[in-house]
Each structure stands twice: as C-alpha cells, then as structure tokens.
Motif scaffolding. Structure first.
Motif, PDB file in Angstrom:
ATOM      1  N   PRO A  75       0.830  -1.215   0.000  1.00 31.42           N
ATOM      2  CA  PRO A  75       0.000   0.000   0.000  1.00 31.42           C
ATOM      3  C   PRO A  75       0.864   1.264   0.000  1.00 31.42           C
ATOM      4  CG  PRO A  75       0.014  -1.010   2.171  1.00 31.42           C
ATOM      5  CD  PRO A  75       0.749  -1.951   1.272  1.00 31.42           C
ATOM      6  N   ALA A  76       1.385   1.606  -1.165  1.00 31.97           N
ATOM      7  CA  ALA A  76       2.310   2.736  -1.281  1.00 31.97           C
ATOM      8  C   ALA A  76       1.606   4.078  -1.384  1.00 31.97           C
ATOM      9  CB  ALA A  76       3.215   2.533  -2.502  1.00 31.97           C
ATOM     10  N   ASN A  77       0.289   4.066  -1.616  1.00 29.49           N
ATOM     11  CA  ASN A  77      -0.452   5.331  -1.643  1.00 29.49           C
ATOM     12  C   ASN A  77      -0.751   5.794  -0.220  1.00 29.49           C
ATOM     13  OD1 ASN A  77      -0.499   5.276  -4.451  1.00 29.49           O
ATOM     14  ND2 ASN A  77      -2.491   4.249  -4.519  1.00 29.49           N
ATOM     15  N   TRP A  78      -0.919   7.108  -0.072  1.00 31.67           N
ATOM     16  CA  TRP A  78      -1.234   7.659   1.240  1.00 31.67           C
ATOM     17  C   TRP A  78      -2.603   7.158   1.722  1.00 31.67           C
ATOM     18  CZ3 TRP A  78       2.356   9.846   4.044  1.00 31.67           C
ATOM     19  CH2 TRP A  78       3.423  10.518   3.432  1.00 31.67           C
ATOM     20  N   ARG A  79      -2.648   6.734   2.956  1.00 27.42           N
ATOM     21  CA  ARG A  79      -3.917   6.369   3.595  1.00 27.42           C
ATOM     22  C   ARG A  79      -4.079   7.185   4.875  1.00 27.42           C
ATOM     23  NH1 ARG A  79      -5.288   0.064   2.458  1.00 27.42           N
ATOM     24  NH2 ARG A  79      -4.400  -0.045   0.352  1.00 27.42           N
ATOM     25  N   ARG A  80      -5.332   7.490   5.182  1.00 27.54           N
ATOM     26  CA  ARG A  80      -5.621   8.388   6.302  1.00 27.54           C
ATOM     27  C   ARG A  80      -6.249   7.618   7.454  1.00 27.54           C
ATOM     28  NH1 ARG A  80      -8.655  13.640   4.009  1.00 27.54           N
ATOM     29  NH2 ARG A  80      -7.754  14.532   5.913  1.00 27.54           N
ATOM     30  N   LEU A  81      -5.954   8.070   8.652  1.00 28.82           N
ATOM     31  CA  LEU A  81      -6.616   7.546   9.836  1.00 28.82           C
ATOM     32  C   LEU A  81      -6.800   8.680  10.829  1.00 28.82           C
ATOM     33  CD1 LEU A  81      -4.316   6.027  12.451  1.00 28.82           C
ATOM     34  CD2 LEU A  81      -3.319   6.559  10.231  1.00 28.82           C
ATOM     35  N   THR A  82      -7.720   8.488  11.742  1.00 27.47           N
ATOM     36  CA  THR A  82      -7.996   9.483  12.768  1.00 27.47           C
ATOM     37  C   THR A  82      -7.376   9.048  14.082  1.00 27.47           C
ATOM     38  OG1 THR A  82     -10.086  10.123  11.724  1.00 27.47           O
ATOM     39  CG2 THR A  82      -9.823  10.663  14.058  1.00 27.47           C
ATOM     40  N   VAL A  83      -6.670   9.984  14.727  1.00 23.10           N
ATOM     41  CA  VAL A  83      -6.148   9.728  16.067  1.00 23.10           C
ATOM     42  C   VAL A  83      -6.888  10.638  17.045  1.00 23.10           C
ATOM     43  CG1 VAL A  83      -3.879   8.911  15.349  1.00 23.10           C
ATOM     44  CG2 VAL A  83      -4.240  11.359  15.656  1.00 23.10           C
ATOM     45  N   THR A  84      -7.128  10.110  18.248  1.00 18.34           N
ATOM     46  CA  THR A  84      -7.970  10.800  19.224  1.00 18.34           C
ATOM     47  C   THR A  84      -7.247  10.938  20.549  1.00 18.34           C
ATOM     48  OG1 THR A  84      -9.954   9.864  18.194  1.00 18.34           O
ATOM     49  CG2 THR A  84     -10.202  10.765  20.411  1.00 18.34           C
ATOM     50  N   ASN A  85      -7.341  12.128  21.134  1.00 16.84           N
ATOM     51  CA  ASN A  85      -6.838  12.364  22.481  1.00 16.84           C
ATOM     52  C   ASN A  85      -7.888  11.856  23.462  1.00 16.84           C
ATOM     53  OD1 ASN A  85      -6.300  13.631  25.050  1.00 16.84           O
ATOM     54  ND2 ASN A  85      -4.970  15.084  24.008  1.00 16.84           N
ATOM     55  N   ALA A  86      -7.553  10.811  24.222  1.00 16.49           N
ATOM     56  CA  ALA A  86      -8.535  10.160  25.087  1.00 16.49           C
ATOM     57  C   ALA A  86      -9.053  11.094  26.177  1.00 16.49           C
ATOM     58  CB  ALA A  86      -7.928   8.911  25.717  1.00 16.49           C
ATOM     59  N   GLU A  87      -8.263  12.095  26.595  1.00 13.78           N
ATOM     60  CA  GLU A  87      -8.703  12.994  27.658  1.00 13.78           C
ATOM     61  C   GLU A  87      -9.589  14.113  27.127  1.00 13.78           C
ATOM     62  OE1 GLU A  87      -5.679  14.439  30.200  1.00 13.78           O
ATOM     63  OE2 GLU A  87      -4.847  12.466  30.657  1.00 13.78           O
ATOM     64  N   THR A  88      -9.173  14.738  26.026  1.00 16.44           N
ATOM     65  CA  THR A  88      -9.912  15.889  25.513  1.00 16.44           C
ATOM     66  C   THR A  88     -10.891  15.515  24.411  1.00 16.44           C
ATOM     67  OG1 THR A  88      -8.287  16.400  23.780  1.00 16.44           O
ATOM     68  CG2 THR A  88      -7.876  17.307  25.980  1.00 16.44           C
ATOM     69  N   MET A  89     -10.745  14.294  23.860  1.00 15.86           N
ATOM     70  CA  MET A  89     -11.536  13.803  22.728  1.00 15.86           C
ATOM     71  C   MET A  89     -11.289  14.606  21.449  1.00 15.86           C
ATOM     72  SD  MET A  89     -12.667  11.194  24.090  1.00 15.86           S
ATOM     73  CE  MET A  89     -13.552  10.562  22.671  1.00 15.86           C
ATOM     74  N   GLU A  90     -10.229  15.394  21.423  1.00 12.03           N
ATOM     75  CA  GLU A  90      -9.840  16.062  20.179  1.00 12.03           C
ATOM     76  C   GLU A  90      -9.358  15.020  19.182  1.00 12.03           C
ATOM     77  OE1 GLU A  90      -7.413  19.855  20.768  1.00 12.03           O
ATOM     78  OE2 GLU A  90      -7.384  18.970  22.769  1.00 12.03           O
ATOM     79  N   THR A  91      -9.621  15.272  17.909  1.00 17.71           N
ATOM     80  CA  THR A  91      -9.187  14.346  16.862  1.00 17.71           C
ATOM     81  C   THR A  91      -8.293  15.068  15.863  1.00 17.71           C
ATOM     82  OG1 THR A  91     -11.138  14.785  15.501  1.00 17.71           O
ATOM     83  CG2 THR A  91     -11.267  12.940  17.065  1.00 17.71           C
ATOM     84  N   GLU A  92      -7.380  14.306  15.285  1.00 22.66           N
ATOM     85  CA  GLU A  92      -6.496  14.806  14.239  1.00 22.66           C
ATOM     86  C   GLU A  92      -6.360  13.721  13.183  1.00 22.66           C
ATOM     87  OE1 GLU A  92      -5.221  17.748  13.910  1.00 22.66           O
ATOM     88  OE2 GLU A  92      -5.504  18.652  15.892  1.00 22.66           O
ATOM     89  N   THR A  93      -5.860  14.103  12.017  1.00 16.67           N
ATOM     90  CA  THR A  93      -5.682  13.163  10.916  1.00 16.67           C
ATOM     91  C   THR A  93      -4.204  12.870  10.700  1.00 16.67           C
ATOM     92  OG1 THR A  93      -7.689  13.901   9.800  1.00 16.67           O
ATOM     93  CG2 THR A  93      -6.061  12.759   8.458  1.00 16.67           C
ATOM     94  N   VAL A  94      -3.894  11.597  10.588  1.00 18.45           N
ATOM     95  CA  VAL A  94      -2.542  11.140  10.264  1.00 18.45           C
ATOM     96  C   VAL A  94      -2.610  10.425   8.924  1.00 18.45           C
ATOM     97  CG1 VAL A  94      -0.673   9.578  10.941  1.00 18.45           C
ATOM     98  CG2 VAL A  94      -1.864  10.913  12.674  1.00 18.45           C
ATOM     99  N   GLU A  95      -1.580  10.606   8.116  1.00 14.67           N
ATOM    100  CA  GLU A  95      -1.478   9.892   6.850  1.00 14.67           C
ATOM    101  C   GLU A  95      -0.222   9.031   6.850  1.00 14.67           C
ATOM    102  OE1 GLU A  95      -3.277  12.294   3.266  1.00 14.67           O
ATOM    103  OE2 GLU A  95      -1.933  13.593   4.400  1.00 14.67           O
ATOM    104  N   VAL A  96      -0.314   7.863   6.248  1.00  5.86           N
ATOM    105  CA  VAL A  96       0.813   6.931   6.216  1.00  5.86           C
ATOM    106  C   VAL A  96       0.876   6.275   4.848  1.00  5.86           C
ATOM    107  CG1 VAL A  96      -0.578   5.045   7.180  1.00  5.86           C
ATOM    108  CG2 VAL A  96       1.913   4.975   7.377  1.00  5.86           C
ATOM    109  N   ARG A  97       2.078   6.016   4.401  1.00  6.31           N
ATOM    110  CA  ARG A  97       2.260   5.222   3.182  1.00  6.31           C
ATOM    111  C   ARG A  97       3.466   4.320   3.367  1.00  6.31           C
ATOM    112  NH1 ARG A  97       4.528   9.409  -1.486  1.00  6.31           N
ATOM    113  NH2 ARG A  97       6.390  10.121  -0.377  1.00  6.31           N
ATOM    114  N   ILE A  98       3.449   3.206   2.676  1.00  2.00           N
ATOM    115  CA  ILE A  98       4.547   2.241   2.737  1.00  2.00           C
ATOM    116  C   ILE A  98       5.534   2.592   1.630  1.00  2.00           C
ATOM    117  CG2 ILE A  98       5.169  -0.196   2.698  1.00  2.00           C
ATOM    118  CD1 ILE A  98       3.345   0.728   5.048  1.00  2.00           C
ATOM    119  N   THR A  99       6.772   2.848   2.013  1.00  2.00           N
ATOM    120  CA  THR A  99       7.784   3.334   1.062  1.00  2.00           C
ATOM    121  C   THR A  99       8.846   2.293   0.721  1.00  2.00           C
ATOM    122  OG1 THR A  99       9.090   4.257   2.896  1.00  2.00           O
ATOM    123  CG2 THR A  99       7.484   5.715   1.826  1.00  2.00           C
ATOM    124  N   GLY A 100       8.774   1.133   1.359  1.00  3.83           N
ATOM    125  CA  GLY A 100       9.741   0.086   1.051  1.00  3.83           C
ATOM    126  C   GLY A 100       9.255  -1.261   1.541  1.00  3.83           C
TER     127      GLY A 100
END
Length: 392
Positions: A75-100
C-alpha cells in the motif's frame, strides 16, 4: 499452517519543543527500527525512513514453474486515519504510506543447484529474470543492499508507487517462502502546535494475501491475514512563564513619577506600571485574572484603602511576543484580561523565553477618585494573572 490471524504493531512518535530549533514543529519517530533499517541504519537515515519487521511468513502453495512471476505489491499510496486524544476527545488526521518492502526468500534447495551451476551467487542471479533480488523490478527501486546464502536471499526494495513489482523464475522451484515482512513507512502528521498535550491514538488495518494490501502474488499465502498499525502520537508541550525578581510587587505611578504633582500640583491623569515577563510556549493557552477585591463591575480588580474602604479599579492587559496570535490570527497588543478566560492564544512557532508585557492601569476616573480620597495611606490589592494551557 494454522488459521490465519492478525498481527499488531505500534507506531509511536513524539513532539517535544526544542529550544535549539524553535521552528521545527514536527513529530520524531520513537518506534525502534527493526528488520532492514536495524541492519542498514545508514541507508535509512539517508532516505529519512524507518522500518519494521513483522513475524509474517508467506509460503508458496505449490511449485513455481519456469516463467512464473512473483509479484510484490504494497500500500504505497497515502492512507488516512484518525487519532484521538482520550482525555480531551480532540481528533487529528494522520497519513501513512509504505515506502519500502523487504524479506528473505528461502528456497527448498540451493539456487545454484536449481539452475545447474556451482557458484552460489551466480545461482541466485540466474534463477530470476533481471538478475538477483538486489535489483528491484520496475516500478520498485534498487535499495543498494542484499545478503545471500545458498538457499536464501535477503532483499529490500523502495516502493514509490502502488503497483506490482514482478520477478519471473527461470527454473522450477519446488517450494519457497518469504520469512518475515520488512516494511518502511512515511508519516504525515498534524502540526503539533495546534494540538493539546497528551496521547493521540488510532489504528489502521491492512489486509495480507494474494489480493490484499500486502501481496507476494497469487501463489503465496501468509500465516496472518491482517496487520494493524496502532499509532500513538505523544504531544508534550511547554508553557512556562518567568517573572523577573521583584516583578510580583507592582507599584502604580503617574507618567514620570509623582514629582511633577509634588512640584506643581498637577494631578496625574492615570496610574500605571508595565511589567515584563518571559514566556516559553509551544501550545495554545488562555489567560485570565483573579481579584482579591472584586468590585463587581468592569473587567478590572480593586485596590483598596483598608481603613476607609475606598477603592479604585485596575485594568490589566497583556502584550505577547511576536509568534503568538489571538483567536483571529492577529498580534496580541494590550489584550484586556478579565476574570473569564480569554480566547486561546496560538503560537506559530515554539517560543523560548521571549519577552511579553503585563499592563496595569488605573484610568482617569479611578485615578481622580483615589487622589481625592487619599488619606496618606496606600491602596493595595492582589491580582493573580493565570496562564492556562488547558484550553477547550
């Protein structure tokens, strides 16, 4: 082989502000390298990648005849996931790709025997189209390293695009397997200066197998059918305020001091004092004040003649150093502080011990009142200024 299961791998990254590099607002990988990058750290450092080795084995389901293509896809294309702060419940987006991608293939018998030569390396070179597996087939790219034994070959390829990279056999291979799965990855993380302190977690699951995200071709079956990457982003902010010695004793005076009134009888128009402080900040914060004497009106706090009970109001405002903005993105200059928390101030870079100013002022009306009712006694009051990083 038993029933296919899932394998989990934690990916951890940390943000801590660095006074030596205040503009470097990035997460630092804290996942220990394993597999390829543990063996060849210089190669990975040069390409700014990290690698993980998973205990996943891909076994051939039958013999591979001459001309059979072994195609690897990740999976060399960028994929997105949501990460959550368990205390504040704020969410952010992380992207990951496999480069090797890498592994060690293990043959049922030595390569040189399969192709009928005596030289071990020559055997690996002749067994596959395009020479040995150190030479990656397009669109994968050469990584520069390889290691072999008579019946095994360790390789690692760079994967710039999500497509099959195929090596074809030149002789029959009775059976073979790929022992462990190495992969390199790249992350796109949010700007940590806009995140609250704490742990942000989230997961991304990939399938493995002939038609999966990680595939070694139709003939190879993994002993795990899924891999889940568990992401942990650790945000450790700094918010520190230093007041110079004696800065907690604020004496309010007219412009130029009291001498002009004593000499000419000219009444002061206002009383004030500017108090500097040094702030180190890498996160949002709000400010507010608490009053020993709450006059019940306006935004200021009271200073009081404790004998007569006469009081006047002191207004408090703040000017923050360049690099900090208010909720509208504007510089912070004489921002009024109240008992209610201000909207969040936001750093654009990490500030390390930069000067700001607290402005204490008694306006014309209160100044006139205090002078008229002064009995030679001081007007006093405690005002507490609060910097709060716990911003909703």
């Amino acid at each position: 082989m038993g029933q296919a299961q899932a394998v989990n791998q934690e990916i951890r990254a940390l943000f801590q502000p660095d006074p030596a590099q205040p503009s470097k607002n990035v997460f630092v990988n804290k996942t220990p390298n394993s597999g390829y990058c543990a063996s060849y750290p210089g190669q990975c450092a040069e390409n700014s990648v990290f690698s993980i080795q998973l205990p996943v084995r891909f076994d051939s389901k039958s013999s591979l005849p001459p001309g059979w293509g072994v195609g690897i896809k990740v999976p060399a294309n960028w994929r997105r996931l949501t990460v959550t702060n368990a205390e504040t419940m704020e969410t952010e987006t992380v992207e990951v790709r496999i480069t090797g991608i890498g592994s060690t293939y293990v043959l049922s018998q030595p390569a040189h025997e399969l192709v009928g030569v005596s030289d071990v390396l020559r055997g690996h070179q002749l067994l596959w189209s395009g020479s040995s597996w150190v030479y990656a087939p397009s669109p994968c790219r050469y990584s520069g390293v390889g290691f072999f034994s008579p019946n095994s070959y360790r390789f690692f390829w760079k994967t710039p695009v999500e497509a099959l990279c195929t090596k074809a056999t030149t002789a029959t291979i009775p059976s073979m397997y790929f022992d462990t799965l190495d992969f390199a990855y790249e992350l796109r993380t949010p700007n940590p200066l806009g995140m609250s302190s704490g742990l942000y977690t989230g997961s991304l699951t990939y399938s493995m197998g002939p038609s999966g995200d990680f595939s070694f071709g139709s003939q190879f079956q993994p002993d795990d059918d899924r891999v889940t990457l568990d992401f942990v982003l650790d945000v450790q902010h700094t918010l520190k305020v230093d007041i110079p010695p004696g800065g907690n004793q604020v004496v309010l005076q007219p412009q130029g001091g009291w001498q002009s009134w004593l000499d000419s009888g000219r009444k002061p128009v206002r009383l004030f004092r500017d108090q500097t402080f040094l702030i180190s900040a890498s996160s949002r914060f709000s400010m507010s004040i608490e009053c020993e004497h709450d006059l019940g009106f306006g935004s200021g706090c009271g200073i009081v003649d404790r004998e007569s009970g006469y009081a006047g109001a002191v207004d408090v405002s703040v000017s923050l150093p360049s690099g900090l903005t208010d909720s509208t993105g504007q510089p912070v200059n004489r921002y009024p502080l109240k008992r209610q928390a201000s909207a969040a101030f936001q750093p654009g870079i990490y500030l390390d011990r930069k000067p700001g100013t607290l402005h204490f002022e008694v306006g014309p009306t209160s100044t006139n009142w205090l002078i008229i009712n002064a009995k030679g006694r001081p007007f006093r009051g405690n005002i507490t200024v609060i910097w709060d990083s716990e911003v909703d």
